[in-house]
Design a protein around this motif. Structure first.
Motif, PDB file in Angstrom:
ATOM      1  N   GLU A 195       0.851  -1.203   0.000  1.00  0.00           N
ATOM      2  CA  GLU A 195       0.000   0.000   0.000  1.00  0.00           C
ATOM      3  C   GLU A 195       0.882   1.246   0.000  1.00  0.00           C
ATOM      4  OE1 GLU A 195      -2.015  -0.764   3.651  1.00  0.00           O
ATOM      5  OE2 GLU A 195      -3.677  -1.804   2.688  1.00  0.00           O
ATOM      6  N   ASN A 196       1.962   1.179   0.792  1.00  0.00           N
ATOM      7  CA  ASN A 196       2.835   2.347   0.897  1.00  0.00           C
ATOM      8  C   ASN A 196       3.570   2.638  -0.415  1.00  0.00           C
ATOM      9  OD1 ASN A 196       3.865   4.525   2.469  1.00  0.00           O
ATOM     10  ND2 ASN A 196       5.818   3.423   2.587  1.00  0.00           N
ATOM     11  N   ILE A 197       3.846   1.590  -1.200  1.00  0.00           N
ATOM     12  CA  ILE A 197       4.487   1.820  -2.504  1.00  0.00           C
ATOM     13  C   ILE A 197       3.566   2.709  -3.352  1.00  0.00           C
ATOM     14  CG2 ILE A 197       5.096   0.707  -4.698  1.00  0.00           C
ATOM     15  CD1 ILE A 197       6.173  -1.673  -3.094  1.00  0.00           C
ATOM     16  N   LEU A 198       2.271   2.381  -3.349  1.00  0.00           N
ATOM     17  CA  LEU A 198       1.306   3.169  -4.141  1.00  0.00           C
ATOM     18  C   LEU A 198       1.193   4.582  -3.576  1.00  0.00           C
ATOM     19  CD1 LEU A 198      -1.285   0.312  -4.529  1.00  0.00           C
ATOM     20  CD2 LEU A 198      -0.104   1.437  -6.422  1.00  0.00           C
ATOM     21  N   LEU A 200       3.497   6.209  -1.916  1.00  0.00           N
ATOM     22  CA  LEU A 200       4.730   6.948  -2.252  1.00  0.00           C
ATOM     23  C   LEU A 200       4.666   7.496  -3.677  1.00  0.00           C
ATOM     24  CD1 LEU A 200       7.370   4.512  -0.722  1.00  0.00           C
ATOM     25  CD2 LEU A 200       7.228   6.960  -0.223  1.00  0.00           C
ATOM     26  N   MET A 201       4.035   6.732  -4.570  1.00  0.00           N
ATOM     27  CA  MET A 201       4.007   7.156  -5.974  1.00  0.00           C
ATOM     28  C   MET A 201       2.917   8.197  -6.238  1.00  0.00           C
ATOM     29  SD  MET A 201       5.024   3.876  -8.311  1.00  0.00           S
ATOM     30  CE  MET A 201       3.465   3.191  -8.376  1.00  0.00           C
ATOM     31  N   PHE A 202       1.749   7.992  -5.611  1.00  0.00           N
ATOM     32  CA  PHE A 202       0.585   8.758  -6.070  1.00  0.00           C
ATOM     33  C   PHE A 202      -0.027   9.728  -5.069  1.00  0.00           C
ATOM     34  CE2 PHE A 202       0.337   4.755  -8.675  1.00  0.00           C
ATOM     35  CZ  PHE A 202       0.755   5.353  -9.857  1.00  0.00           C
ATOM     36  N   LYS A 203       0.390   9.699  -3.799  1.00  0.00           N
ATOM     37  CA  LYS A 203      -0.255  10.565  -2.802  1.00  0.00           C
ATOM     38  C   LYS A 203      -0.114  12.038  -3.199  1.00  0.00           C
ATOM     39  CE  LYS A 203       0.015  11.821   2.082  1.00  0.00           C
ATOM     40  NZ  LYS A 203       0.421  13.221   1.909  1.00  0.00           N
ATOM     41  N   LYS A 204      -1.243  12.779  -3.053  1.00  0.00           N
ATOM     42  CA  LYS A 204      -1.208  14.211  -3.342  1.00  0.00           C
ATOM     43  C   LYS A 204      -0.908  14.960  -2.043  1.00  0.00           C
ATOM     44  CE  LYS A 204      -4.195  14.230  -7.288  1.00  0.00           C
ATOM     45  NZ  LYS A 204      -5.556  13.924  -7.589  1.00  0.00           N
ATOM     46  N   PRO A 205      -0.208  16.102  -2.140  1.00  0.00           N
ATOM     47  CA  PRO A 205       0.054  16.847  -0.908  1.00  0.00           C
ATOM     48  C   PRO A 205      -1.265  17.262  -0.264  1.00  0.00           C
ATOM     49  CG  PRO A 205       0.845  18.056  -2.850  1.00  0.00           C
ATOM     50  CD  PRO A 205       0.274  16.777  -3.338  1.00  0.00           C
ATOM     51  N   ASN A 206      -1.312  17.283   1.050  1.00  0.00           N
ATOM     52  CA  ASN A 206      -2.501  17.697   1.817  1.00  0.00           C
ATOM     53  C   ASN A 206      -3.708  16.782   1.640  1.00  0.00           C
ATOM     54  OD1 ASN A 206      -1.038  19.997   2.545  1.00  0.00           O
ATOM     55  ND2 ASN A 206      -1.643  20.987   0.623  1.00  0.00           N
ATOM     56  N   GLU A 207      -3.492  15.587   1.153  1.00  0.00           N
ATOM     57  CA  GLU A 207      -4.612  14.638   1.047  1.00  0.00           C
ATOM     58  C   GLU A 207      -4.161  13.303   1.589  1.00  0.00           C
ATOM     59  OE1 GLU A 207      -6.378  13.729  -2.743  1.00  0.00           O
ATOM     60  OE2 GLU A 207      -6.913  15.832  -3.038  1.00  0.00           O
ATOM     61  N   TYR A 209      -3.894   9.426   1.312  1.00  0.00           N
ATOM     62  CA  TYR A 209      -3.959   8.550   0.139  1.00  0.00           C
ATOM     63  C   TYR A 209      -5.066   7.521   0.319  1.00  0.00           C
ATOM     64  CZ  TYR A 209      -2.772   5.277  -3.513  1.00  0.00           C
ATOM     65  OH  TYR A 209      -2.842   4.454  -4.598  1.00  0.00           O
ATOM     66  N   LYS A 210      -5.959   7.430  -0.674  1.00  0.00           N
ATOM     67  CA  LYS A 210      -7.087   6.475  -0.585  1.00  0.00           C
ATOM     68  C   LYS A 210      -6.664   5.128  -1.157  1.00  0.00           C
ATOM     69  CE  LYS A 210     -11.017   9.589  -1.063  1.00  0.00           C
ATOM     70  NZ  LYS A 210     -10.515  10.639  -1.953  1.00  0.00           N
ATOM     71  N   ILE A 211      -6.792   4.099  -0.324  1.00  0.00           N
ATOM     72  CA  ILE A 211      -6.379   2.755  -0.740  1.00  0.00           C
ATOM     73  C   ILE A 211      -7.518   2.068  -1.486  1.00  0.00           C
ATOM     74  CG2 ILE A 211      -5.698   0.463   0.120  1.00  0.00           C
ATOM     75  CD1 ILE A 211      -3.616   2.591   0.680  1.00  0.00           C
ATOM     76  N   ASN A 212      -7.197   1.513  -2.645  1.00  0.00           N
ATOM     77  CA  ASN A 212      -8.166   0.641  -3.318  1.00  0.00           C
ATOM     78  C   ASN A 212      -7.664  -0.798  -3.115  1.00  0.00           C
ATOM     79  OD1 ASN A 212      -9.523  -0.987  -5.132  1.00  0.00           O
ATOM     80  ND2 ASN A 212      -9.663   0.590  -6.707  1.00  0.00           N
ATOM     81  N   PRO A 213      -8.343  -1.579  -2.260  1.00  0.00           N
ATOM     82  CA  PRO A 213      -7.833  -2.921  -1.920  1.00  0.00           C
ATOM     83  C   PRO A 213      -7.637  -3.814  -3.147  1.00  0.00           C
ATOM     84  CG  PRO A 213      -9.816  -2.402  -0.642  1.00  0.00           C
ATOM     85  CD  PRO A 213      -9.637  -1.287  -1.614  1.00  0.00           C
ATOM     86  N   LYS A 214      -8.452  -3.619  -4.191  1.00  0.00           N
ATOM     87  CA  LYS A 214      -8.298  -4.454  -5.390  1.00  0.00           C
ATOM     88  C   LYS A 214      -6.970  -4.148  -6.089  1.00  0.00           C
ATOM     89  CE  LYS A 214     -13.148  -5.176  -6.118  1.00  0.00           C
ATOM     90  NZ  LYS A 214     -14.369  -4.583  -6.602  1.00  0.00           N
ATOM     91  N   VAL A 215      -6.640  -2.862  -6.109  1.00  0.00           N
ATOM     92  CA  VAL A 215      -5.371  -2.456  -6.728  1.00  0.00           C
ATOM     93  C   VAL A 215      -4.205  -3.012  -5.904  1.00  0.00           C
ATOM     94  CG1 VAL A 215      -3.914  -0.450  -7.251  1.00  0.00           C
ATOM     95  CG2 VAL A 215      -6.352  -0.404  -7.832  1.00  0.00           C
ATOM     96  N   VAL A 216      -4.321  -2.909  -4.583  1.00  0.00           N
ATOM     97  CA  VAL A 216      -3.253  -3.405  -3.704  1.00  0.00           C
ATOM     98  C   VAL A 216      -3.072  -4.918  -3.888  1.00  0.00           C
ATOM     99  CG1 VAL A 216      -2.517  -3.702  -1.297  1.00  0.00           C
ATOM    100  CG2 VAL A 216      -3.593  -1.566  -2.019  1.00  0.00           C
ATOM    101  N   ASP A 217      -4.177  -5.655  -3.923  1.00  0.00           N
ATOM    102  CA  ASP A 217      -4.097  -7.114  -4.092  1.00  0.00           C
ATOM    103  C   ASP A 217      -3.423  -7.491  -5.403  1.00  0.00           C
ATOM    104  OD1 ASP A 217      -5.334  -7.538  -1.770  1.00  0.00           O
ATOM    105  OD2 ASP A 217      -7.223  -8.315  -2.585  1.00  0.00           O
TER     106      ASP A 217
END
Ligand code: ACO
Length: 427
Positions: A195-198, A200-207, A209-217
């Protein structure tokens, strides 16, 4: 009494021991060949040369078998998560819950890099390929962490492992952030490793990060499937660089460079680019099948063929199923998947491909999944590197603990014989 193999050369017979592995693979041990005969073996591309004895990964390319530390890849992809598999590869056994928690918490301690690394990332052109940047940054880690790992200290070895497992995803993600002019981010240590890899890549500043469990799996599974593959090009590179006692980070940096090539890890990017260009050219797959078979045409069907698998790559089977599921789950209708399926169907029925035992490899479908997960094409090989990291570490660790000699192949010289030097004014 183990078998021997006899070599007859110039009327002299020399016997060599035959080594047998735990899966009954056989090898002629030719360590004494040059000393006893003066000759060497010649095997460009090492198609018949074993470089080491290893207890990490077993694969049988004829039967399409892949196992990490004895466990079937199918079971690991289905039942374990990436961090468990990383622990298994590196330390040899599946972790207990307590061992896994400790491993993860120790990695969390290293979810940071020296702030000066940002200056290095900033000095790359935004257009630089992320793999080139990742290789340089991994090498740069050596400068920021100069202490030599004492291979005789279990604690030192363990600390080196958790350090790079923590820092490498940050470097990988920053190659993308540099490219997209996004602020560098340290992720969220409360998240799971993948989850943290995603994040690290996509989190926006001041937000958050919303996890999509299907993407993580889906990503977790892809990373597991890429985690090790015995003595391939990048792994052999890591081992050979490490055999000179260069440090872990320097060895890994060389592995990243080796993985970059389109005949190796770079194939996942090349596959999507190929499928895209076929789509833009009207989707005529038969035309490209013809090109792939034409010896005058440099075009190759990317994602097909493998040095070792002469049967279906077991990882490709899992990935193909996963591609269908992920696209359905995420409600994505990707036309390149249709092109990929059409190419696969034609190739599996085509004499050229059948005769040469060319089957889809792991990269034929992985790019389609990465694309569905929102990962940009130029990051595909970086994702492969994130998956392969534990395999490289495990192989480096095994090689160092066994105190293997420096890797130094020989050659047959075919150049000019000694000749007289001609001075510049006479040439
Ligand atoms: N398309 C068309 N023909 C092919 C392909 C292909 N993808 N792959 C191999 N061939 C042909 C070769 O032209 C050769 O034909 P010939 O016997 O008539 O000369 C024959 O099959 C054997 O090929 P080699 O290149 O000798 O096989 P090798 O084991 O050296 O190479 C490799 C394996 C590099 C993977 C090759 O199949 C290839 O280039 N594939 C495309 C790139 C790719 O998908 N790489 C990813 C590998 S998986 C990984 O690294 C994770």
């Amino acid at each position: 009494m183990s078998d021997t193999a006899t070599l007859e050369y110039k009327g002299k017979k020399i016997e060599f021991p035959v080594i047998e592995g735990t899966e009954n693979e056989l090898a002629i041990d030719i360590k004494a060949l040059r000393a006893s005969t003066g000759i060497i073996t010649l095997d460009p591309g090492y198609k018949n040369t074993g470089s080491c004895e290893s207890a990490i990964t077993y694969l049988d390319g004829e039967k399409g078998i892949l196992r990490y530390r004895g466990y079937k890849i199918e079971d690991l992809a289905e039942k374990a998560d990436f961090l468990e598999v990383a622990y298994l590869l590196i330390f040899g056994e599946l972790p207990t819950k307590a061992q896994l928690d400790k491993f993860h918490n120790d990695i969390r301690e290293h979810l940071e890099v020296d702030e000066d690394i940002k200056k290095i990332v900033d000095s790359f052109p935004r257009t630089a390929h992320p793999m080139g940047v990742l290789s340089s940054l991994t090498s740069a880690l050596t400068a920021f962490n100069p202490s030599v790992v004492n291979i005789n200290s279990e604690e030192d070895m363990y600390n080196a492992v958790v350090k790079i497992m923590g820092k490498f995803p940050i470097l990988a993600a920053w190659t993308l952030r540099r490219r997209n002019s996004k602020p560098y981010d340290y992720g969220d240590s409360e998240l799971g490793y993948v989850e943290n890899i995603l994040c690290l890549m996509f989190k926006k500043p001041n937000e958050k990060y919303k996890i999509n469990p299907k993407v993580v799996d889906a990503l977790d599974k892809l990373l597991i499937l890429h985690a090790d593959h015995e003595q391939n090009c990048s792994t052999s590179t890591v081992r050979i660089v490490g055999s000179s006692h260069a440090g872990l980070f320097a060895s890994l940096s060389a592995g990243v460079s080796a993985l970059w090539g389109p005949l190796h890890g770079g194939a996942n990017q090349a596959v999507i680019e190929m499928l895209e260009s076929i789509r833009q050219d009207g989707g005529d797959t038969a035309k490209y099948m013809k090109k792939a078979k034409d010896k005058e045409d440099p075009f190759r069907l990317m994602g097909f063929g493998h040095r070792v698998y002469k049967n279906f790559d077991p990882r490709a089977k899992i990935i193909k199923k996963s591609a269908d599921e992920v696209l359905a789950d995420l409600g994505i209708n990707d036309p390149v998947l249709t092109i990929a399926k059409s190419l696969e169907k034609q190739a599996l029925e085509d004499d050229y491909f059948v005769k040469r035992k060319l089957y889809p490899n792991v990269d034929f479908y992985s790019g389609i999944i990465y694309r569905a997960l929102g990962i940009p094409t130029e990051m595909f090989t970086v994702m492969f590197a994130l998956g392969r990291l534990p395999g490289w570490i495990a192989q480096w660790r095994e090689m160092r603990l066994k105190q293997e000699p420096i890797g130094r192949p020989r050659q047959i010289y075919v150049g000019e014989n000694q000749r007289e030097f001609v001075s510049l004014d006479k040439r």
